[in-house]
Structure formats: C-alpha cells, structure tokens
Design an enzyme around this catalytic site. Structure first.
Site, PDB file in Angstrom:
ATOM      1  N   SER A   1      -4.198  22.478 -11.432  1.00  0.00           N
ATOM      2  CA  SER A   1      -4.370  21.583 -12.576  1.00  0.00           C
ATOM      3  C   SER A   1      -5.823  21.171 -12.758  1.00  0.00           C
ATOM      4  O   SER A   1      -6.582  21.111 -11.796  1.00  0.00           O
ATOM      5  CB  SER A   1      -3.531  20.320 -12.390  1.00  0.00           C
ATOM      6  OG  SER A   1      -3.782  19.446 -13.467  1.00  0.00           O
TER       7      SER A   1
ATOM      8  N   ALA B   1       2.748  32.691 -17.235  1.00  0.00           N
ATOM      9  CA  ALA B   1       4.019  32.539 -16.511  1.00  0.00           C
ATOM     10  C   ALA B   1       5.101  33.388 -17.162  1.00  0.00           C
ATOM     11  O   ALA B   1       5.008  33.743 -18.333  1.00  0.00           O
ATOM     12  CB  ALA B   1       4.424  31.073 -16.520  1.00  0.00           C
TER      13      ALA B   1
ATOM     14  N   LYS C   1       3.978  20.737  -9.481  1.00  0.00           N
ATOM     15  CA  LYS C   1       3.102  20.933 -10.647  1.00  0.00           C
ATOM     16  C   LYS C   1       3.856  20.603 -11.942  1.00  0.00           C
ATOM     17  O   LYS C   1       3.312  19.997 -12.866  1.00  0.00           O
ATOM     18  CB  LYS C   1       2.570  22.377 -10.685  1.00  0.00           C
ATOM     19  CG  LYS C   1       1.757  22.712 -11.948  1.00  0.00           C
ATOM     20  CD  LYS C   1       0.515  21.819 -12.063  1.00  0.00           C
ATOM     21  CE  LYS C   1      -0.512  22.208 -13.086  1.00  0.00           C
ATOM     22  NZ  LYS C   1      -0.180  22.436 -14.434  1.00  0.00           N
TER      23      LYS C   1
ATOM     24  N   ARG D   1      37.159   5.536 -20.149  1.00  0.00           N
ATOM     25  CA  ARG D   1      37.455   6.908 -19.703  1.00  0.00           C
ATOM     26  C   ARG D   1      38.868   7.006 -19.157  1.00  0.00           C
ATOM     27  O   ARG D   1      39.586   7.979 -19.375  1.00  0.00           O
ATOM     28  CB  ARG D   1      36.449   7.353 -18.633  1.00  0.00           C
ATOM     29  CG  ARG D   1      35.031   7.530 -19.143  1.00  0.00           C
ATOM     30  CD  ARG D   1      34.064   7.929 -18.024  1.00  0.00           C
ATOM     31  NE  ARG D   1      34.296   9.257 -17.521  1.00  0.00           N
ATOM     32  CZ  ARG D   1      34.566   9.565 -16.257  1.00  0.00           C
ATOM     33  NH1 ARG D   1      34.640   8.599 -15.343  1.00  0.00           N
ATOM     34  NH2 ARG D   1      34.760  10.804 -15.876  1.00  0.00           N
TER      35      ARG D   1
ATOM     36  N   VAL E   1      -2.160  34.874 -14.364  1.00  0.00           N
ATOM     37  CA  VAL E   1      -1.614  35.471 -15.590  1.00  0.00           C
ATOM     38  C   VAL E   1      -0.581  34.508 -16.177  1.00  0.00           C
ATOM     39  O   VAL E   1      -0.200  33.522 -15.540  1.00  0.00           O
ATOM     40  CB  VAL E   1      -0.980  36.860 -15.316  1.00  0.00           C
ATOM     41  CG1 VAL E   1      -2.010  37.821 -14.753  1.00  0.00           C
ATOM     42  CG2 VAL E   1       0.218  36.759 -14.363  1.00  0.00           C
TER      43      VAL E   1
ATOM     44  N   LEU F   1      -8.316  37.653 -16.045  1.00  0.00           N
ATOM     45  CA  LEU F   1      -9.648  37.105 -16.308  1.00  0.00           C
ATOM     46  C   LEU F   1      -9.701  36.292 -17.604  1.00  0.00           C
ATOM     47  O   LEU F   1     -10.692  36.313 -18.335  1.00  0.00           O
ATOM     48  CB  LEU F   1     -10.692  38.229 -16.334  1.00  0.00           C
ATOM     49  CG  LEU F   1     -10.885  38.941 -14.991  1.00  0.00           C
ATOM     50  CD1 LEU F   1     -11.934  40.038 -15.094  1.00  0.00           C
ATOM     51  CD2 LEU F   1     -11.282  37.942 -13.898  1.00  0.00           C
TER      52      LEU F   1
ATOM     53  N   HIS G   1       3.913  16.989 -12.216  1.00  0.00           N
ATOM     54  CA  HIS G   1       2.590  16.548 -12.659  1.00  0.00           C
ATOM     55  C   HIS G   1       2.475  16.646 -14.182  1.00  0.00           C
ATOM     56  O   HIS G   1       2.060  15.722 -14.869  1.00  0.00           O
ATOM     57  CB  HIS G   1       1.490  17.382 -11.999  1.00  0.00           C
ATOM     58  CG  HIS G   1       0.158  17.282 -12.682  1.00  0.00           C
ATOM     59  ND1 HIS G   1      -0.135  18.001 -13.841  1.00  0.00           N
ATOM     60  CD2 HIS G   1      -0.939  16.532 -12.421  1.00  0.00           C
ATOM     61  CE1 HIS G   1      -1.345  17.682 -14.250  1.00  0.00           C
ATOM     62  NE2 HIS G   1      -1.856  16.797 -13.395  1.00  0.00           N
TER      63      HIS G   1
HETATM   64  C1  6PG Z   1      -3.117  20.960 -16.208  1.00  0.00           C
HETATM   65  C2  6PG Z   1      -2.396  20.946 -17.512  1.00  0.00           C
HETATM   66  C3  6PG Z   1      -2.126  22.335 -17.953  1.00  0.00           C
HETATM   67  C4  6PG Z   1      -1.812  22.440 -19.416  1.00  0.00           C
HETATM   68  C5  6PG Z   1      -0.537  21.790 -19.791  1.00  0.00           C
HETATM   69  C6  6PG Z   1      -0.432  21.611 -21.277  1.00  0.00           C
HETATM   70  O1  6PG Z   1      -2.511  20.473 -15.260  1.00  0.00           O
HETATM   71  O2  6PG Z   1      -4.241  21.436 -16.146  1.00  0.00           O
HETATM   72  O3  6PG Z   1      -1.179  20.261 -17.368  1.00  0.00           O
HETATM   73  O4  6PG Z   1      -1.161  22.865 -17.117  1.00  0.00           O
HETATM   74  O5  6PG Z   1      -2.845  21.912 -20.159  1.00  0.00           O
HETATM   75  O6  6PG Z   1       0.481  22.619 -19.334  1.00  0.00           O
HETATM   76  O7  6PG Z   1       0.887  21.437 -21.519  1.00  0.00           O
HETATM   77  P1  6PG Z   1       1.489  21.325 -22.951  1.00  0.00           P
HETATM   78  O8  6PG Z   1       0.950  22.474 -23.775  1.00  0.00           O
HETATM   79  O9  6PG Z   1       2.951  21.459 -22.715  1.00  0.00           O
HETATM   80  O10 6PG Z   1       1.054  20.010 -23.487  1.00  0.00           O
END
Ligand code: 6PG
Length: 484
Positions: free
Chosen positions: A130, A78, A185, A447, A76, A12, A188
C-alpha cells in the site's frame, strides 16, 4: 549465465517500476521483465538508467539470472493475470523457489494459490503493498502472508524497502499463513473507504450545511491535522481544498460527484456479511459510492424530491468542532469494526494474527497512515486479548468525550437534510453495541410466530430452544434451528 540477481519482478506498470527502483536503492539486484518486452527497454533506458537493474526479455532469461532459491515477484493486475503469470514461470521453477504476488488479490485466491504451489514443492507469498506510486518508490506498507517457510527468504528485502515508523520499525512484518496478508490488505482498503467517506461527509456538512468556503475548509482540515485526526487522508484533503482550476474556482467542485471503486471495499463488506460481523460504516461507505454513481437519477430526483427548508442557525465555530469530534468518534467505530472482522476472520480461516503489529504496519507508508494507529497498536500490545477496541481505556474515554458533539452533528444533519450515512451508522452501531437489551426479542417472537423458528429464553440456559403456538392454530411443531 551469472546468477546474480536477488529478485525478479514481472510487471512494469508504475507500481512495479517504483518497487524495483526502491529495491535497487537498498542494494538489491533486481531483474525486470514485462509481458510487452518493449517496456523492459523503455524502463532500462528511462527510470532505471544508471542503476544495477537488469532487464530480461524472456521468462527463461529472467529465471537464469536469479540466485537460488529464486524469488519472483508479480506486480500484475489481480485475477486471471496472476494465474497466467504463475503458469508461465512454473516450468522454470525448482523446489524451494518462491513466487510472490504483490497485487490486490482476493485472499481466497491467495489461499488457493498457496496450496497449489506448495503441492508442487514451491513457496508462495501474497503480499499487500500500500501507498500508491509514492509509497512503492520510497517505502510502502507491506502485508505479506502465504507459505510460512517463505518469510525468511524475503524478510530482509521487504523490511528494508518498506516504510519505517518514527521509532524506526519497518512497516512490513509477516501477517500469517496463506491468505492472511491479502486479507489484511483488503481490510486496509476497506478502512480507507470508511476514512474517505467520513471525511467527505464532514466536507458536505461544512459546504452544504454551513456554506463554508474552500479557503476556510482548507484551514479547518489543516488545523484538524494537528489533532488526534493527524493522518495522510486529512492532509491531502486540506491540500485539495486549496487547489483552484485555471479560472480560479476550486477544482474539487468541477469534479463529477460519481465515485469509482475497484472492489476491495465491496469484498470486505461481503466477507463481513459471511462472517456475521457488523462492519456497518464500511458497508455504508461502499453504498455511498454506489449512490453517488447514480448521478443522472439523482439529478432528476433532486428536482422532484424536496428536502427540509431549513438553514443552519448557531455558532459555526462550535459546530465545526462538533463535526471534528463526530469524525473522530466515527473513525474509532470504523477501526473497531474493521478489527472485529479481522479477528473473526482469523478464527474462521485459522490465522494466528498479531493485531498490534497489523496496526503498526499501517502506521506509515500506506493510505490510511496516521498517528491514531499507534494508539490502536498500543491498545492491542497492552492487551492482546482485547475483545473490542471500544473497550480500551483510551478509546472509551475519547468516544465518551466526543459523543455529545457526535449526536448534535447527526441531529443537525438530519434537520438540514444533509446525507451522513457513515457518521450516522457509526453512532447507531455505538448505541447498539452499548445496549444491554436490543429489540431482537420481538424479532425472535415474530420469527417464531410466522415460521416456528424457535427462540431462547432469558430465564433458561443458552442453546435451549422454545416454540410457542402463538395463535392456537399453528400447532406445536417447531422448524429446525440452523443458520445459513
Ligand atoms: C493502497 C490503495 C490502493 C488503491 C485502492 C483504490 O493501499 O495503496 O488502497 O490499493 O488505490 O485499491 O481503491 P478503489 O479504486 O477501490 O478506491
């Protein structure tokens, strides 16, 4: 106990809470649980007051409230907390139940967990979520992968709570088997690193190179947001330029220039090295954060290492437009490299991915959401076998129309001594990718010269290897041809 809940969510913190509220808004009954049980009471008495959300004080109670097959989602941290949560719920699970991990897990962990739970007759989903707090509450982009049989169990719920494109398409779709969702992800997030870095370099060029004020930069970013660059990250950058501290000075200049990172950009860069795909812009973005973090060293160096004593001369308005085009061209390179890596990963890990659909998952809800992603989706939709985004007519024509500006910007940045690692590495990639003959022939000769590593010849079929005794002293024995 009445089995009335559609899904359980464990965890939560803000993302978990918002996702639960979002599910509740869409008519799903959620049972909420947290390791620190007091948080359940706080949630029920606070944000969840007056909703249909149910609290559970123990895993046993939570499991008893769920409809069969049960759906249990973890929000939770990772890493080990996910494995610990799995072990906690396992004794209460029945075959066919589905465990979902909504954190930023490493895709190899998700591959491992999918196998582990499937062996026990359970289903597992690792889903990227995200969009931060706002996205979780009102519609995130979701990237689920894992046990293929699990998708029908969560499809209605996930597609309902996810963001929608302007055409009403849900920004949630099945990505692929085992770790595919978490891989996408990670991609992303890595692309997010790249987008953020090139925007930061544009800002540095305008601030350090051109000496523009924050009010002017605010207007420029706002205007850029009405072009092909239209995106969430450009929009928030425009907003940031307009925010002043209590003393009236721009707040952004009071923020320490030492970037943090949680590691997903680094994971992607490491993976790109493993796969042999040149994801140079994102790697530069990760390194740029690392360089920024050496704040004390940089401050000391700034007093000893002189740069050029040159200031900008020329038409500022024209140069700002050049920067916009350099940004656009570099963004195209970044996504090109990102998709090259995703494609290679699909082959390596055995995923059947739909690149057009992946681009649409990012169209709304997530941090890299932009109009641009629709064009990527269209490119893959019209040619699912597209080898490289740069070879799509739309992107070819944009990058060619931007390249003169792009080159002027890099040349000027070098002249002025303004660091633009991502913008310039993007141009170097472009020039490398479009180069019929790179100097790797000399590299292969080197090489072979020092280590008898062999080479292929332009006048012989591929995979035939040759060795030359370059000095007359080295002998004719070649070393094995292999790759680590
Ligand atoms: C999202 C973001 C999220 C997080 C990042 C920040 O998709 O909502 O990407 O996952 O804000 O992981 O990443 P950094 O702390 O590595 O900049």
């Amino acid at each position: 106990m009445e089995q009335k809940a559609d899904i359980a969510v464990i965890g939560l913190a803000v993302m978990g809470q918002n996702l639960i509220l979002n599910m509740n808004d869409h008519g799903f009954t959620v049972v909420a649980h947290n390791r620190t049980v007091a948080k359940v009471d706080d949630f029920l008495a606070g944000p969840a007051k007056g909703t249909n959300i149910i609290g559970a004080k123990s895993i046993e109670e939570m499991m008893g409230l769920l409809k069969r097959p049960r759906r249990i989602m973890f929000m939770v941290k990772a890493g080990n907390p996910v494995d610990a949560a799995i072990e906690q719920v396992l004794p209460f699970c029945e075959p066919g139940d589905c465990i979902i991990d909504g954190g930023n897990s490493h895709f190899t962990d998700t591959i491992r967990r999918t196998r582990y739970l499937e062996e026990k007759g359970l289903l597992f989903i690792g889903t990227g979520v995200s969009g931060g707090e706002e996205g979780a509450r009102h519609g995130p982009s979701m990237m689920p992968g894992g046990s293929v049989k699990a998708w029908p169990l969560v499809k209605d719920l996930f597609t309902a709570i996810a963001a929608k494109t302007p055409d009403g398409i849900s920004c949630c779709d099945w990505v692929g088997a085992d770790g595919a969702g978490h891989y996408v992800k990670m991609a992303h997030n890595a692309i997010e690193y790249g987008d953020m870095q090139i925007i930061c370099e544009a800002y540095q060029l305008m601030r350090q190179g051109l000496g523009l004020s924050h009010a002017v930069m605010h207007d420029i970013f706002k205007q850029w947001n009405r072009t092909e660059l239209d995106s969430y990250l450009i929009e928030i950058t425009a907003d940031i330029m307009a925010v002043n501290d209590e003393d009236g000075a721009p707040l952004v200049e009071k923020i320490l220039d030492a970037a943090g990172q949680k590691g997903t950009g680094k994971w992607f860069s490491i993976n790109s090295l493993d796969l042999g795909i040149p994801v140079t812009l994102i790697a530069e973005a990760v390194y740029a954060r690392s360089l920024s973090a050496l704040k004390d060293e940089r401050v000391a160096a700034s007093r000893m290492l002189a740069g050029p004593a040159v200031s900008f001369e020329g038409d500022i308005e024209e140069f700002v437009e050049d920067i916009r085009k350099a940004l656009l061209a570099s963004k195209i390179i970044s996504y090109t490299q990102g998709f090259m890596c995703i494609r290679e990963a699909a082959g390596e890990y055995g995923w059947d991915l739909d690149y057009g659909s992946i681009a649409l998952l990012w169209r709304e809800g997530c941090i890299i959401r932009s109009v641009f992603l629709e064009k990527i989706s269209a490119a893959y939709r019209s040619n699912p076998q597209l080898v490289n985004l740069l070879l799509d007519d739309y992107f070819t024509s944009i990058i060619i129309s931007c390249q003169e500006s792009w080159r002027r910007v890099i040349a000027k940045a070098v002249e002025l001594g303004v660091p633009v690692p991502a913008l310039s590495s993007a141009l170097a990639f472009y020039d490398g990718y479009r180069c019929e003959k790179l100097p790797a022939n000399l590299l292969q000769a080197q090489r072979d010269y020092f280590g008898a590593h062999t080479y292929e010849r332009t006048d012989r079929p591929r995979k035939e290897f040759f060795h030359t005794n370059w000095t007359g002293r080295g002998g004719d024995v070649a070393s094995g041809t292999y790759e680590v």
